[in-house]
Design a protein around this motif. Structure first.
Motif, PDB file in Angstrom:
ATOM      1  N   LEU A 182       0.896  -1.195  -0.093  1.00  0.00           N
ATOM      2  CA  LEU A 182       0.152   0.024   0.125  1.00  0.00           C
ATOM      3  C   LEU A 182       0.632   1.128  -0.027  1.00  0.00           C
ATOM      4  O   LEU A 182       0.736   2.197  -0.843  1.00  0.00           O
ATOM      5  CB  LEU A 182      -1.115   0.184   1.194  1.00  0.00           C
ATOM      6  N   ARG A 183       2.153   1.194   0.907  1.00  0.00           N
ATOM      7  CA  ARG A 183       2.788   2.478   1.015  1.00  0.00           C
ATOM      8  C   ARG A 183       3.709   2.426  -0.327  1.00  0.00           C
ATOM      9  O   ARG A 183       3.668   3.670  -0.783  1.00  0.00           O
ATOM     10  CB  ARG A 183       3.667   2.082   1.973  1.00  0.00           C
ATOM     11  N   THR A 184       3.960   1.533  -1.095  1.00  0.00           N
ATOM     12  CA  THR A 184       4.939   1.715  -2.180  1.00  0.00           C
ATOM     13  C   THR A 184       4.145   2.407  -2.956  1.00  0.00           C
ATOM     14  O   THR A 184       4.755   3.390  -3.678  1.00  0.00           O
ATOM     15  CB  THR A 184       5.348   0.113  -2.466  1.00  0.00           C
ATOM     16  N   PHE A 185       3.023   1.858  -3.383  1.00  0.00           N
ATOM     17  CA  PHE A 185       2.106   2.386  -4.712  1.00  0.00           C
ATOM     18  C   PHE A 185       1.878   3.746  -4.252  1.00  0.00           C
ATOM     19  O   PHE A 185       1.704   4.570  -5.206  1.00  0.00           O
ATOM     20  CB  PHE A 185       1.115   1.339  -5.162  1.00  0.00           C
ATOM     21  N   ALA A 186       1.295   4.034  -3.122  1.00  0.00           N
ATOM     22  CA  ALA A 186       1.069   5.177  -2.641  1.00  0.00           C
ATOM     23  C   ALA A 186       2.206   6.212  -3.114  1.00  0.00           C
ATOM     24  O   ALA A 186       2.082   7.431  -3.356  1.00  0.00           O
ATOM     25  CB  ALA A 186       0.579   5.351  -1.294  1.00  0.00           C
ATOM     26  N   ARG A 187       3.151   6.013  -2.728  1.00  0.00           N
ATOM     27  CA  ARG A 187       4.455   6.843  -2.774  1.00  0.00           C
ATOM     28  C   ARG A 187       4.848   7.319  -4.522  1.00  0.00           C
ATOM     29  O   ARG A 187       5.200   8.294  -4.492  1.00  0.00           O
ATOM     30  CB  ARG A 187       5.806   6.179  -2.514  1.00  0.00           C
ATOM     31  N   MET A 188       4.234   6.428  -5.246  1.00  0.00           N
ATOM     32  CA  MET A 188       4.191   6.559  -6.466  1.00  0.00           C
ATOM     33  C   MET A 188       2.845   7.462  -7.283  1.00  0.00           C
ATOM     34  O   MET A 188       2.864   7.533  -8.363  1.00  0.00           O
ATOM     35  CB  MET A 188       4.449   5.350  -7.253  1.00  0.00           C
ATOM     36  N   GLY A 189       2.213   7.813  -6.103  1.00  0.00           N
ATOM     37  CA  GLY A 189       0.993   8.609  -6.464  1.00  0.00           C
ATOM     38  C   GLY A 189      -0.264   7.701  -6.733  1.00  0.00           C
ATOM     39  O   GLY A 189      -1.217   8.097  -7.589  1.00  0.00           O
ATOM     40  N   LEU A 190       0.090   6.207  -6.715  1.00  0.00           N
ATOM     41  CA  LEU A 190      -1.123   5.714  -7.188  1.00  0.00           C
ATOM     42  C   LEU A 190      -1.675   4.952  -5.994  1.00  0.00           C
ATOM     43  O   LEU A 190      -1.460   4.499  -4.973  1.00  0.00           O
ATOM     44  CB  LEU A 190      -0.398   4.287  -8.000  1.00  0.00           C
ATOM     45  N   ARG A 191      -3.161   4.996  -6.191  1.00  0.00           N
ATOM     46  CA  ARG A 191      -4.075   4.225  -5.179  1.00  0.00           C
ATOM     47  C   ARG A 191      -4.398   2.824  -5.798  1.00  0.00           C
ATOM     48  O   ARG A 191      -5.134   2.575  -6.626  1.00  0.00           O
ATOM     49  CB  ARG A 191      -5.378   5.065  -5.086  1.00  0.00           C
ATOM     50  N   ALA A 192      -3.633   1.937  -5.204  1.00  0.00           N
ATOM     51  CA  ALA A 192      -3.684   0.633  -5.612  1.00  0.00           C
ATOM     52  C   ALA A 192      -4.653  -0.142  -4.750  1.00  0.00           C
ATOM     53  O   ALA A 192      -4.475  -0.455  -3.542  1.00  0.00           O
ATOM     54  CB  ALA A 192      -2.484  -0.219  -5.703  1.00  0.00           C
ATOM     55  N   GLU A 235      -3.060   9.618   0.800  1.00  0.00           N
ATOM     56  CA  GLU A 235      -2.623   9.944   2.175  1.00  0.00           C
ATOM     57  C   GLU A 235      -2.620   8.793   2.951  1.00  0.00           C
ATOM     58  O   GLU A 235      -1.648   8.306   3.786  1.00  0.00           O
ATOM     59  CB  GLU A 235      -3.067  11.040   2.749  1.00  0.00           C
ATOM     60  N   ASP A 236      -3.772   8.121   3.341  1.00  0.00           N
ATOM     61  CA  ASP A 236      -4.023   7.049   4.147  1.00  0.00           C
ATOM     62  C   ASP A 236      -3.317   5.920   3.553  1.00  0.00           C
ATOM     63  O   ASP A 236      -2.875   5.077   4.693  1.00  0.00           O
ATOM     64  CB  ASP A 236      -5.520   6.574   3.877  1.00  0.00           C
ATOM     65  N   MET A 237      -3.259   5.756   2.411  1.00  0.00           N
ATOM     66  CA  MET A 237      -2.409   4.460   1.942  1.00  0.00           C
ATOM     67  C   MET A 237      -0.891   4.709   2.314  1.00  0.00           C
ATOM     68  O   MET A 237      -0.140   3.607   2.515  1.00  0.00           O
ATOM     69  CB  MET A 237      -2.809   4.221   0.408  1.00  0.00           C
ATOM     70  N   ALA A 238      -0.527   5.963   1.977  1.00  0.00           N
ATOM     71  CA  ALA A 238       1.136   6.018   2.162  1.00  0.00           C
ATOM     72  C   ALA A 238       1.372   5.776   3.613  1.00  0.00           C
ATOM     73  O   ALA A 238       2.282   5.651   3.914  1.00  0.00           O
ATOM     74  CB  ALA A 238       1.332   7.731   1.685  1.00  0.00           C
ATOM     75  N   ASN A 239       0.359   5.998   4.563  1.00  0.00           N
ATOM     76  CA  ASN A 239       0.660   6.055   5.976  1.00  0.00           C
ATOM     77  C   ASN A 239      -0.097   4.590   6.399  1.00  0.00           C
ATOM     78  O   ASN A 239      -0.057   4.577   7.693  1.00  0.00           O
ATOM     79  CB  ASN A 239       0.173   7.020   6.724  1.00  0.00           C
ATOM     80  N   ALA A 240      -0.166   3.693   5.681  1.00  0.00           N
ATOM     81  CA  ALA A 240      -0.942   2.683   5.858  1.00  0.00           C
ATOM     82  C   ALA A 240      -0.103   1.778   7.128  1.00  0.00           C
ATOM     83  O   ALA A 240       1.102   1.849   7.243  1.00  0.00           O
ATOM     84  CB  ALA A 240      -1.025   1.477   4.744  1.00  0.00           C
ATOM     85  N   ASP A 241      -0.858   1.055   7.952  1.00  0.00           N
ATOM     86  CA  ASP A 241      -0.478   0.151   9.080  1.00  0.00           C
ATOM     87  C   ASP A 241      -1.438  -1.031   9.022  1.00  0.00           C
ATOM     88  O   ASP A 241      -2.273  -1.270   8.132  1.00  0.00           O
ATOM     89  CB  ASP A 241      -0.647   0.928  10.236  1.00  0.00           C
ATOM     90  N   LEU A 242      -1.126  -1.916  10.013  1.00  0.00           N
ATOM     91  CA  LEU A 242      -1.974  -3.280  10.224  1.00  0.00           C
ATOM     92  C   LEU A 242      -3.388  -2.881  10.099  1.00  0.00           C
ATOM     93  O   LEU A 242      -4.117  -3.864   9.517  1.00  0.00           O
ATOM     94  CB  LEU A 242      -1.469  -4.201  11.204  1.00  0.00           C
ATOM     95  N   GLU A 243      -3.661  -1.808  10.921  1.00  0.00           N
ATOM     96  CA  GLU A 243      -5.185  -1.524  11.027  1.00  0.00           C
ATOM     97  C   GLU A 243      -5.739  -1.236   9.583  1.00  0.00           C
ATOM     98  O   GLU A 243      -6.785  -1.808   9.333  1.00  0.00           O
ATOM     99  CB  GLU A 243      -5.345  -0.303  11.935  1.00  0.00           C
ATOM    100  N   MET A 244      -5.078  -0.448   8.725  1.00  0.00           N
ATOM    101  CA  MET A 244      -5.643  -0.035   7.479  1.00  0.00           C
ATOM    102  C   MET A 244      -5.868  -1.315   6.721  1.00  0.00           C
ATOM    103  O   MET A 244      -6.478  -1.512   5.825  1.00  0.00           O
ATOM    104  CB  MET A 244      -4.491   1.077   6.880  1.00  0.00           C
TER     105      MET A 244
END
Length: 435
Positions: A182-192, A235-244
RNA sequence: CGGGGCGUAGCGCAGCCUGGUAGCGCAACUGGUUUGGGACCAGUAGGUCGGAGGUUCGAAUCCUCUCGCCCCGACCA
């Protein structure tokens, strides 16, 4: 980098083989050159983007505790006979015979090799958990390659492999990678969007598996997902954790093969449909390879048990196309800053004007010294050509410098993604772009 | 693999039906004029028409084979 000496063969016209935006734009922007069906050379601009993506993937894998290594592209058929996949894999696997008539193959994936590496060195549960990955070229002789690098035969893939003592530990490793994705794709601007998936030929059984899809009109898969995904921000995805991760896995999302419109856990009014580009696929496969290949460890009780495995793929070269599909307009590419080949392009409007060129040279030197990736269009071309190329290759920031502004002590800053141009003093421009 | 289409100058294309020895736009090169959105004028260079074979006095054009590429489908990261 001075554009006058940079190898950037842009095209004004579209080569007739390209039908979709990303393929068309990659060719026009001088990023790639086709060598054979589904096989490409990466030219300097394309190579820079590829390196950016590799670096993001690498950082997130390392952060998640995976360790990088590098396995070869060419593999011996022996291991594949051992796992039983040499005969199962079919025509997609490119088989090669060497001078001694030994069977080799160009690796379509690396489960066998990694399992062999593991079993030759790891003996004890004390060495677990372990997660090893590499970023390496793969070859799959697709029936019909298409869409440029989106479905190439040769493609760059990040594949990670987890090794755990128990299914529970393996689940943890899986969730850990899920978050990293989730974090990897979000850093590239992608909501995967993570979707439940069929582990397919590589996996097996009914264990965990998710595909990560980027929504785009030109996606090859039909996808269906809970509209609640729309409220999950980048933003949510870039900061994703186990809860997310848990939250997202509780939402319905499935590609066509897994989607049963007559049997869904949610109301059909809450389901959105669209096209997706699969940029990642993760799955557990338990002991599918460890058992036949004898990858066992000693437990605390002294027993020998086959190790629990999972594998985690990201289509690195495909991501270049996917990012373009998600970020372009009729003028060209609009790179998210994190993967842009250059952060800023300086457009010198009049190379034969001393004052103008002086300001350009200064700014270029200062940005360069500050470590900003800057492309300097110092070519003796007309304004229109420079704007057109800057827009085509999608550099996030354009600094436009002409004699008029220079006289008044200002330069112009434009964003490729839109908005009004700003007039700034050179010093202010520097502080805006540095850091 | 089935169906459809295309290979003519670096790129985009016309010419092929109705055979007579290749053309246009862009790009390149030279000179000049231009210069805040893909300039203009003059000139130059560049092609065994994907390849092989055949028909013909003569083939880019007709016939056969072959190679490459694109699209749709089945299939797949």
């Amino acid at each position: 980098m001075r554009l006058s000496s940079y190898f950037l063969p842009t095209l004004k016209e579209t080569p007739n083989e390209a039908k979709i935006a990303s393929h068309r734009l990659m060719l026009r922007a001088g990023m790639i050159k086709q060598s054979a069906v589904g096989i490409y050379s990466w030219l300097p601009l394309g190579h820079r983007v590829l390196q950016k993506i590799i670096q993001i993937v690498r950082e997130e894998q390392n952060k998640a505790g995976a360790q990088e290594l590098l396995m070869p592209t060419i593999q011996s058929a022996e291991l594949w006979h051992e796992s039983g996949r040499y005969d199962d894999y079919g025509k997609e696997m490119l088989r090669i015979t060497d001078r001694h008539k030994r069977e080799l193959l160009y690796g379509p994936t690396n489960e066998e090799l990694i399992t062999d590496i593991f079993r030759s060195s790891v003996r004890s549960y004390r060495d677990l958990p372990l997660n090893l990955y590499h970023i390496q070229w793969k070859f799959r002789d697709e029936i019909r390659p298409r869409f440029g690098v989106m479905r190439g035969r040769e493609f760059l893939m990040k594949d990670a492999y987890s090794f755990d003592l128990t299914k529970e530990d393996s689940d943890k490793a899986y969730q850990n990678m899920f978050v990293a994705y989730l974090r990897t794709f979000a850093r590239m601007g992608l909501r995967a969007i993570p979707m439940r998936a069929d582990p397919g030929a590589i996996g097996g059984n009914q264990s965990l598996s998710h595909e990560f899809h980027v929504l785009a009109e030109t996606g090859e898969s039909d996808v269906f997902y809970d509209k609640a995904f729309d409220s999950v921000s980048l933003e949510d995805m870039a900061n994703a954790d186990l809860e997310m991760a848990n939250k997202l896995q509780s939402l319905y999302a499935a590609a066509e093969e897994e989607h049963d419109p007559d049997n869904m856990p949610i109301d059909s009014d809450d389901v959105q449909s669209g096209k997706g580009i699969e940029v990642g696929h993760i799955f557990q496969f338990g002991t599918k390879y460890s058992e036949p290949m004898g990858a066992t460890v000693t437990t605390p009780d002294g027993d020998q048990v086959p190790v629990e495995m999972g594998s985690y793929g990201i289509g690195v070269s495909r991501l270049v196309g996917a990012i373009i599909e998600a970020n372009h307009d009729d003028k060209g590419i609009i790179w998210p800053e994190s993967v842009a080949p250059f952060k800023v392009v300086i457009i010198n409007m009049r190379t034969n004007d001393e004052g103008c060129t002086g300001v350009c040279d200064d700014l270029y030197a200062q940005l360069d010294d500050a470590g900003v990736e800057v492309l300097y269009d110092d070519r003796d071309e007309r304004a229109g050509v420079k704007f057109a190329d800057a827009e085509l290759i999608g550099i996030p920031w354009q600094v436009v410098i002409g004699p008029r502004g220079v006289k008044e002590g200002i330069v112009e800053l434009r964003s490729r993604s839109g908005g009004e141009p700003e007039n700034l003093a050179p010093a202010d421009l520097l502080s805006r772009l540095i850091g």
